[in-house]
Enzyme design. Structure first.
Site, PDB file in Angstrom:
ATOM      1  N   ASP A 149     -26.807 -36.495  33.406  1.00  0.00           N
ATOM      2  CA  ASP A 149     -26.023 -36.247  32.204  1.00  0.00           C
ATOM      3  C   ASP A 149     -26.721 -36.916  31.029  1.00  0.00           C
ATOM      4  O   ASP A 149     -26.858 -38.138  30.999  1.00  0.00           O
ATOM      5  CB  ASP A 149     -24.611 -36.819  32.376  1.00  0.00           C
ATOM      6  CG  ASP A 149     -23.565 -36.054  31.584  1.00  0.00           C
ATOM      7  OD1 ASP A 149     -23.864 -35.674  30.439  1.00  0.00           O
ATOM      8  OD2 ASP A 149     -22.459 -35.846  32.100  1.00  0.00           O
ATOM      9  N   GLU A 196     -23.233 -28.760  26.357  1.00  0.00           N
ATOM     10  CA  GLU A 196     -21.798 -28.742  26.087  1.00  0.00           C
ATOM     11  C   GLU A 196     -21.599 -28.408  24.613  1.00  0.00           C
ATOM     12  O   GLU A 196     -22.174 -29.065  23.747  1.00  0.00           O
ATOM     13  CB  GLU A 196     -21.173 -30.102  26.405  1.00  0.00           C
ATOM     14  CG  GLU A 196     -19.667 -30.129  26.190  1.00  0.00           C
ATOM     15  CD  GLU A 196     -19.083 -31.529  26.196  1.00  0.00           C
ATOM     16  OE1 GLU A 196     -17.896 -31.670  26.549  1.00  0.00           O
ATOM     17  OE2 GLU A 196     -19.791 -32.482  25.824  1.00  0.00           O
ATOM     18  N   ASP A 206     -24.492 -33.621  26.800  1.00  0.00           N
ATOM     19  CA  ASP A 206     -23.196 -33.911  26.222  1.00  0.00           C
ATOM     20  C   ASP A 206     -23.172 -33.571  24.731  1.00  0.00           C
ATOM     21  O   ASP A 206     -24.108 -33.904  23.999  1.00  0.00           O
ATOM     22  CB  ASP A 206     -22.890 -35.402  26.422  1.00  0.00           C
ATOM     23  CG  ASP A 206     -21.495 -35.787  26.022  1.00  0.00           C
ATOM     24  OD1 ASP A 206     -20.544 -35.286  26.641  1.00  0.00           O
ATOM     25  OD2 ASP A 206     -21.353 -36.601  25.084  1.00  0.00           O
ATOM     26  N   HIS A 229     -14.421 -33.292  34.035  1.00  0.00           N
ATOM     27  CA  HIS A 229     -13.882 -34.631  33.837  1.00  0.00           C
ATOM     28  C   HIS A 229     -13.063 -34.768  32.561  1.00  0.00           C
ATOM     29  O   HIS A 229     -12.366 -35.772  32.382  1.00  0.00           O
ATOM     30  CB  HIS A 229     -15.036 -35.635  33.802  1.00  0.00           C
ATOM     31  CG  HIS A 229     -15.986 -35.394  32.665  1.00  0.00           C
ATOM     32  ND1 HIS A 229     -16.821 -34.293  32.619  1.00  0.00           N
ATOM     33  CD2 HIS A 229     -16.209 -36.070  31.519  1.00  0.00           C
ATOM     34  CE1 HIS A 229     -17.519 -34.328  31.503  1.00  0.00           C
ATOM     35  NE2 HIS A 229     -17.174 -35.397  30.812  1.00  0.00           N
ATOM     36  N   ASP A 230     -13.127 -33.787  31.677  1.00  0.00           N
ATOM     37  CA  ASP A 230     -12.426 -33.842  30.393  1.00  0.00           C
ATOM     38  C   ASP A 230     -11.177 -32.980  30.347  1.00  0.00           C
ATOM     39  O   ASP A 230     -10.572 -32.851  29.274  1.00  0.00           O
ATOM     40  CB  ASP A 230     -13.368 -33.404  29.258  1.00  0.00           C
ATOM     41  CG  ASP A 230     -14.320 -34.502  28.825  1.00  0.00           C
ATOM     42  OD1 ASP A 230     -14.022 -35.684  29.076  1.00  0.00           O
ATOM     43  OD2 ASP A 230     -15.375 -34.173  28.253  1.00  0.00           O
TER      44      ASP A 230
END
Length: 592
Positions: free
Chosen positions: A104, A268, A210, A350-351
């Site tokens: 990540d 993302e 990210d 995860h969000d």
């Protein structure tokens, strides 16, 4: 029938990616925190699911102000999770099983404890001063100090923090412990490229990036347009999302790093709903990324202030309609296929809270059936498939009975504090009703995705022999755990295994064209997938009540020599004239 378009093939297109949130995956040493050796112990489980790639959420050294997305050292492992040697061992185990590993990359911001930032804030003349975004204060006519502009942080509050040492503000789009890097500075970009080369040289197989669409801000950092007149702070996404130089920076990344390796990349792109804006990151002619996560399905149940994507609160629930899901799915399944656009398919991460609680029905009667239905939907679309830890078990949101003290996420806590203060001020009293806010959290909070994975019926679901960092969902004692589901041929876990095997064996599901059927039906989502003379037909009932469809309305009679490839009820049956679907029942036919 006209010939279907057949996209180019690539290993990362047909891959199934399993996302791991390490702190909640498996604890090997009893300290209550998931770790790298714990992931290594579960590699056979991950492989047996049908996984090709593992994506690790951040495991770098971090103070955990935002659960690891505040990085203080890009080239070391946080001691909570292990060591670089543990990472090397994990990578070797992944590769030995024929899988790949994604890291990540969090490069919009660092931790305020990163050495780069410590040096940057030490002096206005330090060489790293302009590695971050610093601005002097603004003063009003009374001499009161104010931030440089009116931007609101994504996690509530101002997007600027005053630093006493140099008497300037630094920008942080997220929490104040996450100062934004200044990508205008070529030295910053070179440092990020070096970080990527470090992990690639060590053997990693690609990156998830990210908030990559936020690395370029509008020149001059002007005030945002006032859309919330009652607040000094305003949503400012239009000034930092998909900014003026973002594609220039990513093309430079591709030229200097990505193009030198056979790796997988996924960006993302939150707060972005315009298809052309999203495609710009993905289309092969642009030489940027393989794919990006777009959030239209994730935002389908988000409510709050109207007036654009950024004004919608992910913690406020709105009821959604099946037609909305159909339209979003159709749009992206068909979008610029012949130009090479490629989808990243996900229903959880995860969000976001658990999919069975958002898009399915997590009541005891319907939970298993609707979790399998969502798996059928998820695995029968074109694109690269992402499965989030526990999704394959049908893990659900935790109970409404859990109090605020069980919520750990900074976004949740900040929203609560802001809303409490707002209501107290508006109503002129301290004791205000916040039950609706807590109800929204129970549906939408990120915390639901972060409860520990439920491995067995031992204390804390076998996640740890110690005290878990976050409470485990109590339903693991009701059979919702990996061991119990492994032994049950009708479980959600075993349905996922079958669904992924069917997908792997039928390229039509990965690469095929898409045709929506029964668009206006309020309960049934049905579509065809076509590739090189092979057709798959999917029909799903997104309701509790039974529906009966005429076989001709789905074109079943046209599917010569077809078979039922997947059904989420073990006793599914149909006749030549009609298709009867019970509550949350779904089926897929594939032409032989």
């Amino acid at each position: 029938m006209a010939p279907t378009f057949s996209p180019t093939r690539a290993w990362w297109k047909s891959a199934v990616v399993y996302q791991i949130y390490p702190i909640s995956f498996f604890d090997s040493n009893g300290d209550g925190i998931g770790d790298l050796p714990g992931i290594h112990q579960k590699l056979d489980y991950i492989k047996a699911l049908g996984t090709d790639v593992i994506w690790l959420c951040p495991i770098y050294k971090s103070p955990l102000a935002d659960m690891g997305y505040d990085i203080s050292d890009y080239q070391s492992i946080d001691p909570r999770y292990g060591t670089l040697e543990d990472w090397d061992k994990l990578l070797a185990g992944v590769h030995q099983r024929g899988m790949k590993l994604l890291m990540d990359l969090v490069a919009n911001h660092t931790s305020d404890e990163h050495e780069w930032f410590k040096e940057s804030r030490s002096s206005k003349t330090h060489p790293k001063r302009d590695w971050y975004i610093w601005r002097p204060p603004r003063y009003d006519e009374n001499g009161q100090r104010h931030p440089p502009n009116n931007w609101k942080s994504i996690f509530q509050g101002p997007a600027w923090e005053y630093d006493e040492t140099t008497e300037e503000y630094f920008l942080h789009l997220f929490v104040k412990e996450q100062p934004d890097l200044n990508w205008e500075n070529s030295a910053v970009r070179d440092a990020i490229w070096d970080t990527m080369r470090f992990w690639l040289a060590r053997g990693c197989d690609g990156f998830r990036m990210d908030v990559i669409n936020m690395i370029s801000k509008v020149d001059g950092l002007p005030d945002a347009v006032v859309t919330d007149p009652g607040s000094e702070l305003q949503p400012a996404g239009l000034l930092y999302v998909n900014g003026p130089k973002v594609h220039e920076y990513i093309r430079e990344m591709n030229d200097k790093v990505l193009s030198q390796h056979d790796i997988m990349t996924v960006g993302e792109t939150p707060l972005t709903h315009n298809p052309d804006d999203i495609a710009a990151y993905v289309l092969p002619a642009n030489k940027e990324l393989n794919m990006v996560f777009q959030f239209q399905v994730m935002d389908i149940d988000s409510g709050g202030v109207e007036g654009g994507a950024e004004a919608v609160s992910p913690l406020v629930y709105r009821k959604w309609k099946l037609l909305e899901l159909k339209n979003i799915t159709e749009r992206w399944q068909l979008y610029k296929r012949e130009q090479g656009y490629w989808n990243a398919l996900f229903l959880e991460n995860h969000d976001h809270s658990r999919s069975v609680s958002r898009y399915g029905n997590d009541t005891p009667q319907w939970r298993a059936a609707s979790a399998k239905l969502l798996a059928l939907y998820h695995t029968t679309q074109a694109g690269t498939l992402y499965v989030y830890q526990g999704q394959e078990l049908g893990m659900a949101n935790f109970s409404k009975s859990w109090g605020l003290e069980e919520y750990k996420d900074v976004a949740t806590i900040n929203f609560w504090k802001q809303e409490l203060e707002k209501r107290q001020k508006t109503q002129g009293k301290t004791n205000v009703d916040m039950s609706d806010v807590l109800a929204g959290f129970q549906r939408k909070a990120r915390d639901h995705a972060r409860t520990p994975v439920q491995w067995n019926s031992n204390p804390h679901a076998g996640f740890t022999t110690g005290n878990p960092w976050m409470r485990v969902n109590d339903d693991y004692l009701g059979g919702w755990n990996a061991d119990a589901e492994n032994d049950d041929p009708t479980s959600v876990l075993n349905f996922w295994r079958r669904a992924l095997a069917v997908r792997r064996n039928h390229e039509v599901l990965i690469y095929g064209d898409f045709e929506l059927l029964l668009r206006e039906h309020p309960k049934v989502f049905a579509y065809k997938r076509m590739l090189d003379g092979v057709t798959a037909l999917v029909a799903m009932n997104f309701s509790e009540s039974e529906v009966v469809l005429e076989a001709d309305s789905l074109g079943l009679s046209e599917l010569k020599s077809s078979k039922v490839a997947l059904a989420n009820y073990p006793d599914f049956s149909h006749d030549e004239k009609e298709l009867r679907l019970r509550g949350y029942e779904g089926v897929m036919y594939i032409q032989l």
